[in-house]
Design a protein around this motif. Structure first.
Motif, mmCIF file in Angstrom:
data_model
loop_
_atom_site.group_PDB
_atom_site.id
_atom_site.type_symbol
_atom_site.label_atom_id
_atom_site.label_comp_id
_atom_site.label_asym_id
_atom_site.label_seq_id
_atom_site.Cartn_x
_atom_site.Cartn_y
_atom_site.Cartn_z
ATOM 1 N N ILE A 154 78.021 -42.089 17.864
ATOM 2 C CA ILE A 154 77.724 -41.387 16.606
ATOM 3 C C ILE A 154 76.219 -41.235 16.428
ATOM 4 C CG2 ILE A 154 77.768 -41.635 14.082
ATOM 5 C CD1 ILE A 154 80.621 -42.769 14.361
ATOM 6 N N TRP B 18 74.434 -49.694 14.644
ATOM 7 C CA TRP B 18 74.997 -48.755 15.638
ATOM 8 C C TRP B 18 73.865 -48.145 16.483
ATOM 9 C CZ3 TRP B 18 78.937 -45.549 12.189
ATOM 10 C CH2 TRP B 18 79.880 -46.440 11.633
ATOM 11 N N LEU C 66 69.624 -40.036 8.096
ATOM 12 C CA LEU C 66 70.749 -40.857 8.566
ATOM 13 C C LEU C 66 70.317 -42.004 9.482
ATOM 14 C CD1 LEU C 66 73.361 -38.042 9.098
ATOM 15 C CD2 LEU C 66 73.789 -40.118 7.786
ATOM 16 N N SER D 45 71.478 -51.678 -5.266
ATOM 17 C CA SER D 45 70.831 -52.910 -4.805
ATOM 18 C C SER D 45 70.050 -53.604 -5.919
ATOM 19 C CB SER D 45 69.889 -52.564 -3.644
ATOM 20 O OG SER D 45 69.010 -51.525 -4.030
ATOM 21 N N GLU E 58 73.206 -34.757 3.408
ATOM 22 C CA GLU E 58 72.837 -33.816 4.475
ATOM 23 C C GLU E 58 73.682 -32.539 4.377
ATOM 24 O OE1 GLU E 58 70.449 -33.581 6.341
ATOM 25 O OE2 GLU E 58 69.952 -35.320 7.562
ATOM 26 N N PRO F 288 74.324 -40.638 2.664
ATOM 27 C CA PRO F 288 73.410 -39.732 3.370
ATOM 28 C C PRO F 288 74.117 -38.585 4.096
ATOM 29 C CG PRO F 288 73.400 -41.932 4.374
ATOM 30 C CD PRO F 288 74.128 -42.036 3.077
ATOM 31 N N LEU F 289 75.343 -38.791 4.571
ATOM 32 C CA LEU F 289 76.078 -37.692 5.214
ATOM 33 C C LEU F 289 76.369 -36.589 4.193
ATOM 34 C CD1 LEU F 289 78.526 -39.696 7.525
ATOM 35 C CD2 LEU F 289 76.842 -38.007 8.312
ATOM 36 N N PRO G 90 70.295 -45.776 7.679
ATOM 37 C CA PRO G 90 71.615 -46.421 7.550
ATOM 38 C C PRO G 90 72.312 -46.660 8.885
ATOM 39 C CG PRO G 90 71.647 -44.202 6.578
ATOM 40 C CD PRO G 90 70.219 -44.537 6.864
ATOM 41 N N PRO H 43 78.117 -47.329 3.920
ATOM 42 C CA PRO H 43 76.746 -46.903 3.613
ATOM 43 C C PRO H 43 76.322 -45.564 4.215
ATOM 44 C CG PRO H 43 76.770 -48.828 5.074
ATOM 45 C CD PRO H 43 78.160 -48.649 4.577
ATOM 46 N N LEU H 44 77.043 -45.075 5.224
ATOM 47 C CA LEU H 44 76.638 -43.786 5.807
ATOM 48 C C LEU H 44 77.155 -42.578 5.029
ATOM 49 C CD1 LEU H 44 76.944 -44.698 9.555
ATOM 50 C CD2 LEU H 44 74.931 -43.659 8.542
ATOM 51 N N VAL I 198 82.559 -40.937 11.728
ATOM 52 C CA VAL I 198 82.122 -42.077 10.910
ATOM 53 C C VAL I 198 83.265 -42.521 9.999
ATOM 54 C CG1 VAL I 198 80.550 -42.795 9.055
ATOM 55 C CG2 VAL I 198 79.674 -41.462 10.984
ATOM 56 N N ARG J 188 85.915 -44.498 11.789
ATOM 57 C CA ARG J 188 85.431 -45.857 12.028
ATOM 58 C C ARG J 188 85.624 -46.728 10.777
ATOM 59 N NH1 ARG J 188 81.196 -46.975 15.798
ATOM 60 N NH2 ARG J 188 81.603 -44.913 16.664
ATOM 61 N N TYR J 189 85.171 -46.205 9.623
ATOM 62 C CA TYR J 189 85.283 -46.976 8.376
ATOM 63 C C TYR J 189 86.751 -47.176 7.969
ATOM 64 C CZ TYR J 189 80.225 -46.542 7.275
ATOM 65 O OH TYR J 189 78.856 -46.638 7.268
ATOM 66 N N ALA K 233 82.476 -51.358 2.336
ATOM 67 C CA ALA K 233 81.247 -50.606 2.073
ATOM 68 C C ALA K 233 81.071 -49.538 3.143
ATOM 69 C CB ALA K 233 80.050 -51.549 2.070
ATOM 70 N N GLU L 264 77.431 -50.609 -0.808
ATOM 71 C CA GLU L 264 77.411 -52.054 -0.644
ATOM 72 C C GLU L 264 77.343 -52.750 -1.999
ATOM 73 O OE1 GLU L 264 75.259 -54.746 2.743
ATOM 74 O OE2 GLU L 264 75.063 -52.570 2.718
ATOM 75 N N GLU M 282 73.533 -50.301 10.040
ATOM 76 C CA GLU M 282 74.912 -50.596 10.446
ATOM 77 C C GLU M 282 74.931 -51.313 11.800
ATOM 78 O OE1 GLU M 282 77.552 -50.654 8.942
ATOM 79 O OE2 GLU M 282 78.157 -48.845 7.906
ATOM 80 N N PRO N 206 68.391 -45.843 -5.281
ATOM 81 C CA PRO N 206 69.761 -46.145 -5.693
ATOM 82 C C PRO N 206 69.832 -47.336 -6.649
ATOM 83 C CG PRO N 206 69.311 -47.163 -3.578
ATOM 84 C CD PRO N 206 68.045 -46.486 -4.005
#
Lengths: 273, 273
Positions: free
Chosen positions: B161, B156, B147, A45, A154, A150-151, B150, A146-147, A165, A168-169, A144, A119, B154, A42
């Motif tokens: 989750i 978690w 997953l 960063s 997938e 990748p979700l 990340p 970050p999940l 998720v 939550r965010y 941010a 992020e 986080e 990515p």
């Protein structure tokens, strides 16, 4: 520059395909040359200096394809490299941040705007910078997520796990009473329905991919560069993993991706000719 | 080489801290110099040539700290760079893959071993290579779990989750009737209880971080290099984001990380002196 020349679109990987998709939908006559920097993903960063180097190499590559305009379909590269790169070439260069920020500033009624992104994008504060330029009174709340990338990768776009998720965010942002949310990462439009159903009708989602395609259309019209003939074959290039890229691209694009080629992007010198 | 010299440990980022933690637990007299390549993380998607270049730079940096041994606490770098780098220096260099694979081959009773890791590690087939060298009759089932990193980052670790995601990933492996599972990514030991409770007592988890620390202990003893005095202050270096690294390190290490320094790792030439 010929009107029939293609549009160059680049991203750190696959996310920018959501921008390519919007261009295909809104200006279907345009042919796209897409480059995904999958070997160096990515970007979030990495330092500004590195991102400028990478972006210059990619612009150099796209110029070998005689593109008439370039879209930086990556939030980090838009934040770090747009200003430098656009001064070094004679064709229009459009990023994703400015169009998204502009529409968000126009959309909000209570002046409270949320931004979600990687992020890197959130910490860069780039959306805040553009938003406060457009309207100094808005309050910006970054989060941010970050999940989400990748979700999406997938393929779990509407999966109960993704919903959980996202809840939550989003919880953090709804506490701030935002009425507008910018999807500040090119992967996120693929889960906008999931995000939207959590936030409800009170919050307007801004999709920079959509706004960027609209800006591109306006720029092409302004410069008399719109293609008047049907689009040719869109072409896709990556710096690594061409087959994997093709598979993902075919799940989200309205056209069939027949071929994706690997490019040794580092062989394109870090200078603009 | 002095017995009181430190051990160099490096990883693409924070994951290798689980290996550092095991070294602190098993051989508490040893002082650690840790380097996390946080600017260039992740390694999983990069080419072998690039990983060798990066690893050489890091080894060069660690040598300026007079380390007596080096642990490559990263699966990708162990897979791609261990062989090259260990021939270029005169001190012992230990990777995480071989110790984990060796114990897995010794542990399995039915010869069916699962490996979980990043896409890079799973696609490299490196565990299969080592496992079939140790025991040509074992069957190896790899599953990439993109997953997990990340989710761990986080924080978690035991979140519902994470449990749900782990169930999804493990389902595929339990179908193959494995009796041994290698945690083939340095982040995964932090969610080993979550993974273990899903798989139950029938499946033995192999933690390469634990096995690597044990191998390091044996190598130091064999070469007469064990420290006989209490450990000095462990030192932590990263290529980006020192503060963020320190915060994470303090959540998982048994010692307090007082200071983390940024290093310009690219300034260490790609050659071994």
């Amino acid at each position: 520059m010929s009107c029939s020349a293609p549009i160059g679109v680049f991203d750190s990987g696959i996310g920018g395909l959501t921008v390519a998709r919007e261009i295909m939908r809104q200006i279907p006559n345009e042919t796209i040359i897409y480059f995904g920097d999958t070997a160096r993903v990515p970007y979030g960063s990495k330092s500004k200096k590195t991102i400028i180097t990478y972006s210059r190499q990619i612009v150099k590559f796209l110029q070998t394809k005689n593109v008439k305009a370039i879209v930086i379909a990556c939030n980090t590269a838009s934040a770090f490299a747009l200003e430098t790169v656009s001064q070094e070439v004679s064709i229009p260069v459009i990023g994703v941040v400015k169009p998204g920020a502009k529409v968000a500033a126009e959309t909000t009624r209570n002046g409270k705007i949320g931004i979600i992104g990687t992020e890197g994008t959130i910490n860069s504060g780039i959306y805040n910078t553009y938003l406060s330029k457009t309207n100094p009174n808005v309050k910006v709340y970054g989060k941010a997520c970050p999940l989400f990338v990748p979700l999406v990768e997938e393929g779990w776009l509407t999966d109960p796990i993704t919903v959980e998720v996202a809840k939550r965010y989003m919880n953090e942002l709804t506490d701030y009473d935002i009425d507008t949310l910018v999807l500040g990462c090119t992967h996120y439009p693929l889960i906008r329905h999931t995000i939207g159903s959590i936030l409800g009708d009170k919050v307007t989602l801004v999709n920079p991919a959509f706004e960027t395609a609209r800006t591109l259309k306006e720029v092409l019209e302004l410069k008399g560069l719109e293609s008047i003939n049907p689009a040719g074959d869109h072409k896709f290039y990556v710096s690594d993993g061409a087959e994997k890229f093709k598979k993902f691209a075919n799940t989200i694009l309205p056209c069939e991706v027949v071929e994706t080629k690997d490019v040794n992007i580092e062989s394109f010198a870090d200078s603009i000719g």
